[in-house]
Design an enzyme around this catalytic site. Structure first.
Site, PDB file in Angstrom:
ATOM      1  N   CYS A  10      -7.367  -4.280   8.531  1.00  0.00           N
ATOM      2  CA  CYS A  10      -8.745  -3.786   8.508  1.00  0.00           C
ATOM      3  C   CYS A  10      -9.555  -4.596   9.500  1.00  0.00           C
ATOM      4  O   CYS A  10      -9.683  -5.814   9.360  1.00  0.00           O
ATOM      5  CB  CYS A  10      -9.347  -3.896   7.112  1.00  0.00           C
ATOM      6  SG  CYS A  10     -11.085  -3.400   7.037  1.00  0.00           S
TER       7      CYS A  10
ATOM      8  N   HIS B 246      -3.990   6.671  12.228  1.00  0.00           N
ATOM      9  CA  HIS B 246      -5.276   7.363  12.335  1.00  0.00           C
ATOM     10  C   HIS B 246      -5.082   8.709  13.008  1.00  0.00           C
ATOM     11  O   HIS B 246      -4.287   8.848  13.943  1.00  0.00           O
ATOM     12  CB  HIS B 246      -6.275   6.543  13.152  1.00  0.00           C
ATOM     13  CG  HIS B 246      -6.718   5.290  12.472  1.00  0.00           C
ATOM     14  ND1 HIS B 246      -7.829   5.231  11.667  1.00  0.00           N
ATOM     15  CD2 HIS B 246      -6.173   4.049  12.457  1.00  0.00           C
ATOM     16  CE1 HIS B 246      -7.957   4.001  11.197  1.00  0.00           C
ATOM     17  NE2 HIS B 246      -6.960   3.265  11.658  1.00  0.00           N
TER      18      HIS B 246
ATOM     19  N   GLU C 183     -11.067   6.994   4.810  1.00  0.00           N
ATOM     20  CA  GLU C 183     -10.035   5.968   4.843  1.00  0.00           C
ATOM     21  C   GLU C 183      -8.957   6.233   3.803  1.00  0.00           C
ATOM     22  O   GLU C 183      -9.262   6.560   2.645  1.00  0.00           O
ATOM     23  CB  GLU C 183     -10.640   4.577   4.623  1.00  0.00           C
ATOM     24  CG  GLU C 183     -11.421   4.054   5.809  1.00  0.00           C
ATOM     25  CD  GLU C 183     -11.576   2.548   5.779  1.00  0.00           C
ATOM     26  OE1 GLU C 183     -10.547   1.848   5.723  1.00  0.00           O
ATOM     27  OE2 GLU C 183     -12.735   2.069   5.795  1.00  0.00           O
TER      28      GLU C 183
ATOM     29  N   CYS D 208     -15.104   1.861   9.697  1.00  0.00           N
ATOM     30  CA  CYS D 208     -13.692   1.497   9.728  1.00  0.00           C
ATOM     31  C   CYS D 208     -13.395   0.917  11.099  1.00  0.00           C
ATOM     32  O   CYS D 208     -13.506   1.619  12.109  1.00  0.00           O
ATOM     33  CB  CYS D 208     -12.807   2.702   9.442  1.00  0.00           C
ATOM     34  SG  CYS D 208     -11.032   2.375   9.573  1.00  0.00           S
TER      35      CYS D 208
ATOM     36  N   GLY E  74     -10.390   2.433  12.715  1.00  0.00           N
ATOM     37  CA  GLY E  74     -10.752   3.811  13.024  1.00  0.00           C
ATOM     38  C   GLY E  74     -11.625   3.913  14.258  1.00  0.00           C
ATOM     39  O   GLY E  74     -11.489   4.848  15.062  1.00  0.00           O
TER      40      GLY E  74
END
Length: 275
Positions: free
Chosen positions: A80, A158, A205, A214, A217
């Site tokens: 993350c 993703h 997510e 994110c 992301g």
């Protein structure tokens, strides 16, 4: 039952609960993540992050600290970006390191955090997110109801869909996350190009649902936009909780993410117990 100290932090609104496992043990992080993340009955967050010493699941000779992250549904994530920035701020401002460059071990490799410090305060953090992986630039064309997009791995999967209405993610994010094309589930981004280098993004997510931001992301969106010829190598990704600055560096092929991190509050809570 004894209570465990925690710190709640957020990066561009992507909020997690952090525990320093060098001082405190979380025995059942999957159950604790579910319990604590509940926004009605718990602390409320997108998940649980454990800050620790380097562990034995990967080479550790370069790492200073480690991160494990559990989504709100208890599933473990690989990485993350927003959480890694928060960890940099936590480690520095809580006196656990004096380094302004930190090597952080994650399940998707060792990430380098460059802290931007002023008068002892970490104002922002740049994370070297390493190289993106595009297994197939035309992968997952719109079949069986899946919309056309670009698949990018930033250490976690993703699927970036370019659209004029980013709010569509609220209706279809859950469906696309679990689409048969993604056997391990997938993070879903809906992105709208607003002007050169500025991209509005909303994200669903994997394991958490709609989040304010994110980091991985944002990186995946920037990479997808460049690959599709929609922007250059530098972009500003505007998410619900704030803006992240992304550069896909041509010289080393690494993606660099810069953004803020903030403390919310400290507290104590009982952990989830094994049934």
């Amino acid at each position: 039952m004894m209570k465990t100290p925690f710190t709640k932090m957020h990066g561009a609104g992507n909020d997690y609960i952090y525990v320093n496992t060098m001082s405190y043990t979380v025995q059942h992080p999957e159950k604790t993540a579910i319990l604590w993340s509940d926004r009605h009955k718990g602390i409320g967050s997108d998940g649980l992050v454990l800050i620790g010493s380097p562990y034995s699941l990967a080479p550790t000779q370069e790492a200073d600290f480690s991160m494990r992250i559990f989504n709100a549904d208890g599933s473990e994530a690989m990485m993350c970006g927003n959480a890694s920035r928060c960890i940099g701020k936590y480690l520095y401002e809580r006196g656990l390191t004096h380094k302004e460059t930190i090597k952080l071990q994650t399940l998707s490799g060792i990430k380098t955090l460059n802290l931007h410090v002023s008068d002892g305060i970490v104002e922002s953090v740049t994370v070297d997110m390493l190289e993106p992986v595009l297994e197939n630039k035309n992968q997952y064309l719109p079949t069986d109801g899946l919309r056309e997009g670009v698949f990018v791995s930033m250490g976690n999967p993703h699927y970036v869909i370019f659209t004029h209405d980013v709010n569509e993610v609220e209706q279809v994010g859950r469906v696309l996350e679990c689409h048969p094309a993604f056997p391990e589930r997938c993070n879903i981004e809906f992105a709208a190009i607003q002007e050169d280098g500025l991209i509005r993004v909303r994200v669903w997510e994997r394991g958490s649902g709609i989040t304010m931001a994110c980091g991985t992301g944002a990186c995946a969106t920037a990479v997808a936009a460049f690959v599709m010829g929609r922007c250059g190598r530098k972009s500003q990704i505007v998410m619900d909780g704030g803006t992240l600055h992304i550069e896909w560096n041509e010289s080393d092929n690494h993606v660099y993410m810069t953004g803020p991190a903030a403390f919310v509050f400290d507290g104590e809570a009982e952990q989830g117990v094994q049934e």
